[in-house]
Structures are given as C-alpha cells and as structure tokens.
Design a protein around this motif. Structure first.
Motif, short mmCIF file in Angstrom:
data_model
loop_
_atom_site.label_atom_id
_atom_site.label_comp_id
_atom_site.label_asym_id
_atom_site.label_seq_id
_atom_site.Cartn_x
_atom_site.Cartn_y
_atom_site.Cartn_z
N CYS A 290 0.82 -1.22 0.00
CA CYS A 290 0.00 0.00 0.00
C CYS A 290 0.86 1.26 0.00
O CYS A 290 0.36 2.35 -0.30
CB CYS A 290 -0.93 0.02 1.21
SG CYS A 290 -0.07 0.16 2.80
N MET A 291 2.15 1.16 0.34
CA MET A 291 3.01 2.34 0.47
C MET A 291 3.56 2.75 -0.89
O MET A 291 4.11 1.93 -1.63
CB MET A 291 4.17 2.08 1.42
CG MET A 291 3.75 1.66 2.82
SD MET A 291 2.68 2.88 3.64
CE MET A 291 3.81 4.28 3.75
N THR A 292 3.41 4.03 -1.23
CA THR A 292 4.03 4.54 -2.45
C THR A 292 5.42 5.09 -2.17
O THR A 292 6.28 5.09 -3.04
CB THR A 292 3.17 5.64 -3.10
OG1 THR A 292 3.03 6.72 -2.19
CG2 THR A 292 1.81 5.11 -3.48
N HIS A 293 5.63 5.61 -0.98
CA HIS A 293 6.93 6.12 -0.57
C HIS A 293 7.13 5.80 0.90
O HIS A 293 6.18 5.83 1.69
CB HIS A 293 7.03 7.66 -0.75
CG HIS A 293 6.77 8.13 -2.13
ND1 HIS A 293 5.50 8.24 -2.66
CD2 HIS A 293 7.61 8.53 -3.11
CE1 HIS A 293 5.58 8.68 -3.91
NE2 HIS A 293 6.85 8.87 -4.21
N ALA A 294 8.36 5.54 1.30
CA ALA A 294 8.70 5.39 2.71
C ALA A 294 10.12 5.88 2.92
O ALA A 294 11.00 5.62 2.10
CB ALA A 294 8.58 3.93 3.15
N TYR A 295 10.33 6.60 4.04
CA TYR A 295 11.61 7.25 4.27
C TYR A 295 11.98 7.21 5.75
O TYR A 295 11.12 7.15 6.62
CB TYR A 295 11.55 8.74 3.91
CG TYR A 295 11.01 9.08 2.56
CD1 TYR A 295 11.86 9.20 1.47
CD2 TYR A 295 9.64 9.33 2.36
CE1 TYR A 295 11.38 9.55 0.21
CE2 TYR A 295 9.15 9.67 1.12
CZ TYR A 295 10.02 9.78 0.05
OH TYR A 295 9.54 10.12 -1.17
N TRP A 296 13.27 7.30 5.99
CA TRP A 296 13.78 7.65 7.31
C TRP A 296 14.03 9.15 7.29
O TRP A 296 14.90 9.64 6.60
CB TRP A 296 15.06 6.87 7.58
CG TRP A 296 15.81 7.25 8.85
CD1 TRP A 296 15.47 8.17 9.79
CD2 TRP A 296 17.05 6.67 9.29
NE1 TRP A 296 16.40 8.24 10.78
CE2 TRP A 296 17.39 7.31 10.51
CE3 TRP A 296 17.90 5.70 8.77
CZ2 TRP A 296 18.56 7.00 11.20
CZ3 TRP A 296 19.06 5.39 9.46
CH2 TRP A 296 19.37 6.03 10.67
N ARG A 297 13.20 9.89 7.99
CA ARG A 297 13.35 11.34 8.14
C ARG A 297 13.26 11.68 9.62
O ARG A 297 12.41 11.13 10.33
CB ARG A 297 12.25 12.12 7.40
CG ARG A 297 12.14 11.88 5.90
CD ARG A 297 11.08 12.80 5.30
NE ARG A 297 10.75 12.49 3.92
CZ ARG A 297 11.39 12.98 2.87
NH1 ARG A 297 12.40 13.80 3.05
NH2 ARG A 297 11.00 12.67 1.64
N GLU A 298 14.06 12.59 10.09
CA GLU A 298 14.03 13.01 11.49
C GLU A 298 13.09 14.20 11.64
O GLU A 298 13.39 15.29 11.16
CB GLU A 298 15.44 13.37 11.97
CG GLU A 298 16.41 12.20 11.97
CD GLU A 298 16.11 11.17 13.05
OE1 GLU A 298 15.33 11.48 13.98
OE2 GLU A 298 16.66 10.05 12.98
N GLY A 299 11.95 13.98 12.29
CA GLY A 299 10.96 15.05 12.42
C GLY A 299 11.31 16.10 13.44
O GLY A 299 10.85 17.24 13.33
N GLY A 300 12.13 15.75 14.44
CA GLY A 300 12.48 16.72 15.47
C GLY A 300 11.33 16.97 16.42
O GLY A 300 10.23 16.40 16.28
N ILE A 308 10.23 7.77 11.02
CA ILE A 308 9.83 7.04 9.82
C ILE A 308 8.57 7.69 9.26
O ILE A 308 7.61 7.93 10.00
CB ILE A 308 9.55 5.54 10.12
CG1 ILE A 308 10.79 4.87 10.71
CG2 ILE A 308 9.10 4.82 8.84
CD1 ILE A 308 11.99 4.82 9.80
N MET A 309 8.60 7.99 7.98
CA MET A 309 7.45 8.60 7.31
C MET A 309 7.16 7.83 6.04
O MET A 309 8.05 7.23 5.44
CB MET A 309 7.72 10.07 6.97
CG MET A 309 8.00 10.95 8.16
SD MET A 309 8.20 12.69 7.68
CE MET A 309 8.69 13.40 9.26
N GLY A 310 5.90 7.84 5.62
CA GLY A 310 5.54 7.18 4.38
C GLY A 310 4.20 7.67 3.87
O GLY A 310 3.40 8.22 4.63
N VAL A 311 3.98 7.47 2.58
CA VAL A 311 2.75 7.95 1.92
C VAL A 311 1.97 6.76 1.38
O VAL A 311 2.54 5.83 0.80
CB VAL A 311 3.08 8.93 0.78
CG1 VAL A 311 1.81 9.35 0.04
CG2 VAL A 311 3.81 10.16 1.33
N SER A 312 0.66 6.80 1.60
CA SER A 312 -0.24 5.79 1.05
C SER A 312 -1.47 6.50 0.49
O SER A 312 -1.88 7.54 1.01
CB SER A 312 -0.66 4.80 2.14
OG SER A 312 -1.44 3.75 1.59
#
Length: 377
Positions: A290-300, A308-312
């Motif tokens: 279901c995920m189109t993108h997934a990343y390791w990003r530091e949100g702070g 961890i962020m991702g788009v569905s």
C-alpha cells in the motif's frame, strides 16, 4: 474526432488497466524502446499501447509520461513543512507550484485533531542542486510568500518508491513482499555538463505526438548527440543508479474527464521508533504494497521526534486507516515498538517534476535577479 474521443481513455477500461498495471511503476531503469517493453510486459500489442497512452494523455487521465531520475542521487532534497497563516495558504501554494521550479509536490495537509506539527499545513518537496543551499532557497521563498517558518526534513534513507495506483486499488491490508523493503541511499552522484544535458533531454515529459516506438531519436538530437551516444550515456547513468523508472503518471487526485478518480485520500504516515531501529523499521514499512513512498526522516521536536514517514493513497479513508493499522501491527509483531504515530491527510495537491540541474538553478537566479553566490551555504 480526436484520439481522446475515439479511443477509450478511462482507467477502468480493461485494456487500459492492463497497460497501466505495468506502465505506472514496473518499467525500471533505462530502456532503448520503453513503449515496446510496456507492450511486451503487459501482453498488449505495441500499436494499441501507443494509441491508448496517447488517448489517456490527451484526456488528462495520465498527467505525464516521462523517464524518471533518482533525484535523491542528483541533488540534495527534502520534504519541507511550511508554517503559513490560513489566509495566505492559497497564494503561497500557488507560488510554490507555479513560480518555483525546484518545488515538486505541493500539498496542503491536516490532522484529525490538534497534534505536534499540525500547525504546518503546507508541505512541499524540494530539490536544490549543489553547490546551492536548501536553507537559502527556503528563506527566499519565505520572502516571496506568506510563509512564516519552515522545517526541512531530508531523507536519510528511502525504502519504497512506486506509484502503481491501479494495482493498489485491490490490495488488502497487510499485503507485503516476502523480503524487507530495499534500502536506497541518498548519496549525490557528480555529473559532467554533457551528462546533465543528456539527462535534461531524457527526463522531459512526452507530448502525445512523441509517444512513438522509438522516442529517444528526437531526444538525442535535442541533446546534440547521436542516438548511439545518447543511449550509451543513458545506459552508463543507469548503471550508476541515476535513472529511475519509465512511468505513466496518473492524475490520481483530480477527477478524470469521465468523472472517475484513481484515489481520493493521500495520507502521510508518521511513526516514532527507537533510535537504532530506523533502518529495520523503514524496511518493514517499505515492504507493504500500500506504500508509495517510505523514508527515514528526522521530524524533530516539532513532530514529536518521529523518524519514519511514508505515503499511502486510497479511495476510502477507513480503508487507508486499515492499511496503516496492519503496518502498525506488523511492526509490533517483529519487535519494533512504536511510541508515537500520526496521520497527515492531504488536501489540495499539485505535482510537477522538480528541476535538479545546476544549469537550471543558475538560469533561475538570473531570472529572479539573484547572485548565485548568495544562494550557497
């Protein structure tokens, strides 16, 4: 009668669906004859593939066809969360989409309740080629718009890249690959001026009349190269993992000419996992179809230290949440605790390819009356 009127152009047409299930995100890398490859992999005759793709572009079902690049390997980039007063969001959105060639996705986002980061209601992707600086660019955008603040969220690693919306319409919550998601790095590859010139011709989207069996001949001439040299350089860039996929991008949020939508909901998922578990968590999220993108990003701290962020995407909000619940349960089952999670829902959305060339950045500075030296770190 135009091609768009004479030939079925909707995603629900059986032949179009058969083509799109391949052409959206299955043609990885550089192909000498990309439309022939789509035909072979979809089982649809080449002439029909060309005819249907032209019709879908003309009807607006497909918003663009292009060779994508691994932009994370070509220019430093980030997801940018913008703090903009409500009255200035529309004008700021329009400026980012229409006036800034280095902002790609431009999306308004809201949360279901007041949460950390929910005051950031405008989100963009940004690419700023070396040696220029993302902070300098964002400060300039603030001066030109109503934005009052921003948060740069660069990706440390990528885990899922694909937007096969037609295939994803039938995915059940929890469906995933047998293996963990592939890890993609964000190391920048340095290119020569010639390689940049060829890449610029390679990545430009195709007009309907350019959708032909051998599309690279005209692009080689545009770059001042023979077709043999053009393809040799493209193949070399492909080996260096600079080339992404050859893709047909559906207009997935806006209604098509026949009134249908590929998707209605665009959800940005946030998870906070323990330090040291980011890589494994990203791979486990990225394996879900279901995920189109997934990343390791530091949100702070502004985003409760999510990492961890991702788009569905989906046509039904509850179904999107079911997909997320399945991912949450999977993370727990493999021993990765999630101490905080959130969903940012997409609203108005516009997408365009970001410029990534230093040549294009210098040209933009000249148009804006800027000294390029002032836009470096």
């Amino acid at each position: 009668m135009s091609t768009a009127e004479a030939v079925p152009a909707g995603v629900d047409d059986a032949v179009n669906s058969q083509i799109l299930k391949v052409s959206e995100d299955r043609i990885q890398g550089f192909h000498r004859y990309p439309f022939r490859t789509i035909a072979e992999d979809s089982g649809v005759e080449l002439e029909t593939v060309l005819e249907r793709l032209r019709a879908m572009v003309e009807a607006g079902t497909i918003r663009r066809i292009r060779q994508t690049l691994m932009a994370t390997s070509l220019a430093p980039g980030a997801l940018v969360a913008w703090k903009v007063p409500q009255d200035d969001i529309k004008a700021t959105f329009d400026y980012m989409f229409e006036q800034d060639p280095f902002s790609g996705h431009v999306v308004t986002r809201t949360t279901d309740r007041e949460t950390p980061g929910s005051q950031y209601k405008l989100w963009t992707t940004l690419k700023v080629p070396k040696p220029y600086d993302m902070d300098a660019h964002c400060r300039y955008l603030m001066a030109k718009t109503g934005a009052q603040g921003y948060r740069l969220l660069p990706a440390k690693k990528l885990f899922a890249l694909g937007v096969g919306h037609v295939r994803r319409r039938t995915i059940e919550p929890g469906e995933k690959t047998d293996e963990p998601g592939r890890v993609l790095d964000t190391k920048i590859v340095d290119l020569t001026e010639r390689e940049w010139r060829i890449l610029m011709a390679l990545k430009r989207e195709f007009a309907p009349e350019e959708i032909v069996e051998d599309p690279w001949v005209a692009r080689a001439a545009e770059a001042g190269e023979t077709i043999e040299d053009f393809c040799e350089v493209a193949a070399s860039l492909n080996e260096r993992r600079v080339i992404g996929r050859f893709s047909t991008f559906l207009e997935h949020v806006k209604k098509h000419s026949d009134g249908t939508q590929v998707t209605r909901y665009n959800a940005l998922f946030h998870w906070r996992v323990p330090e040291g578990e980011e890589l494994r968590a990203g791979q486990e999220v990225g394996r879900h179809h279901c995920m189109t993108h997934a990343y390791w990003r530091e949100g702070g701290p502004e985003f409760a230290d999510v990492n961890i962020m991702g788009v569905s995407h989906g046509t039904d909000k509850e179904r999107v949440l079911e997909h997320k619940a399945a991912i949450d349960a999977h993370l727990e089952s493999v021993g990765i605790p999630v101490s905080y999670t959130n969903v940012f829902w997409g609203g108005r959305s516009e997408i365009k390819p970001s410029e990534i060339s230093p040549i294009a950045y210098r040209e933009w500075c000249a148009r804006e009356g800027l000294d390029p030296a002032d836009m470096t770190a």
